[in-house]
Design a protein around this motif. Structure first.
Motif, PDB file in Angstrom:
ATOM      1  N   THR A  35       0.824  -1.225   0.000  1.00 52.54           N
ATOM      2  CA  THR A  35       0.000   0.000   0.000  1.00 52.54           C
ATOM      3  C   THR A  35       0.847   1.260   0.000  1.00 52.54           C
ATOM      4  O   THR A  35       0.356   2.333  -0.343  1.00 52.54           O
ATOM      5  N   SER A  62      -5.013   1.419  -2.624  1.00 56.57           N
ATOM      6  CA  SER A  62      -4.473   0.168  -3.133  1.00 56.57           C
ATOM      7  C   SER A  62      -5.424  -0.977  -2.777  1.00 56.57           C
ATOM      8  O   SER A  62      -6.089  -0.930  -1.747  1.00 56.57           O
ATOM      9  N   SER A  86      -6.789  -0.472   0.976  1.00 53.06           N
ATOM     10  CA  SER A  86      -6.325   0.641   1.800  1.00 53.06           C
ATOM     11  C   SER A  86      -7.002   1.899   1.273  1.00 53.06           C
ATOM     12  O   SER A  86      -6.963   2.169   0.067  1.00 53.06           O
TER      13      SER A  86
END
Ligand code: HPA
Length: 281
Positions: A35, A62, A86
């Motif tokens: 991420t 992400s 995320s």
């Protein structure tokens, strides 16, 4: 003769002597790498009906299948790959969304059930929001009603804690977070009873759940909440009532109807969860 074939891969959480917290740390490192977010502030597990929420909470940073992260199980059903996302909130805080849940009824042990929660804690999350789809004992709760979890009764006869780990579970479902949610929307509260499943409860079991103080019946969440408390997180629990529990309504339970109730409630739940996250993160 060796009992395990050399090419059988043993799940990391099942390796004798393995430490679930170390594997959660490894998982958190992979998430940070994937991420580019070194620490997440809040984590959410999205149960049935709650899946759409990720899109409304903030901007996607992400997403990747949970199966690339150490300790996460391969999806039980083909095509049901749980995703980890995320999300960056307007405030700049980061939310980790866990779209894959390992249920106790899958029979792989409690370590796998709570691995996502331990991973979220290792990824930095201080608040854990656990959501699920569940049956309701209160006949006033129409399918599609969200209810706050006030407390739970764990009927799985299992615990995610191993050894002499005496963790206090008073106010497990944070009064502070529940008050914050009630400030946004008037929601009923109830005691969640986790059964093992995967069969639904009998009407007699639902009656018992009511007699011992339960309001909501389901097959998740309680074990995860215990692990989240052990990890020092603040916990918010939300159930989507997908159906009246067995015996509460005269018609038998039907899995397709449970799924449909979740689908129909998606937009409203996504909006509710986005407002909750905005308020508390
Ligand atoms: N019981 C247990 N789990 C459930 C139910 C139920 O009635 N509905 C959705 N998940």
């Amino acid at each position: 003769m060796s009992l395990t074939h050399p090419t059988d891969s043993v799940h990391p959480l099942d390796v004798p002597g393995s430490d679930p917290r170390v594997i959660a740390e490894e998982a958190a490192s992979v998430i940070a790498e994937r991420t580019g977010v070194s620490s997440h502030d809040i984590a959410l597990t999205l149960g049935s009906g709650w899946g759409q929420a990720a899109e409304s909470i903030g901007e996607l940073v992400s997403e990747f299948p949970a199966s690339v992260v150490p300790g996460f199980s391969k999806p039980a059903l083909a095509g049901h790959t749980g995703m980890i996302r995320s999300i960056r909130l307007e405030s700049g805080a980061h939310a980790l969304i866990i779209g894959s849940r390992t249920h106790f009824y899958e029979g792989h042990g409690v370590r796998r059930v709570v691995h996502s929660v331990r991973t979220a804690a290792a990824a930095g999350a201080k608040i854990m929001i656990l959501t699920n789809g569940a049956g309701g004992l209160n006949p006033d709760w129409a399918p599609g009603t969200p209810v706050l979890i006030r407390d739970h009764i764990n009927l799985t006869a299992a615990s995610p804690l191993e050894g002499a780990t005496f963790v206090d579970l008073t106010d497990l479902y944070s009064p502070r977070l529940r008050d914050a949610v009630k400030g946004l929307e008037s929601l009923d509260e109830g005691v969640y009873v986790q059964f093992r499943g995967p069969h639904y409860e009998t009407p007699a079991e639902v009656k018992m759940a009511g007699i011992i103080g339960g309001d909501i019946v389901g097959m998740s969440t309680a074990l995860e909440a215990i692990a989240a408390r052990e990890a020092g997180m603040e916990i918010l629990g939300l159930s989507l009532i997908t159906n009246p529990a067995a015996g509460i309504s005269p018609t038998p339970l039907n899995h397709e109807e449970v799924i449909a109730a979740g689908r129909d409630a998606q937009t409203r739940l996504a909006d509710l969860l986005a407002r909750i996250v905005k308020e508390i993160a």
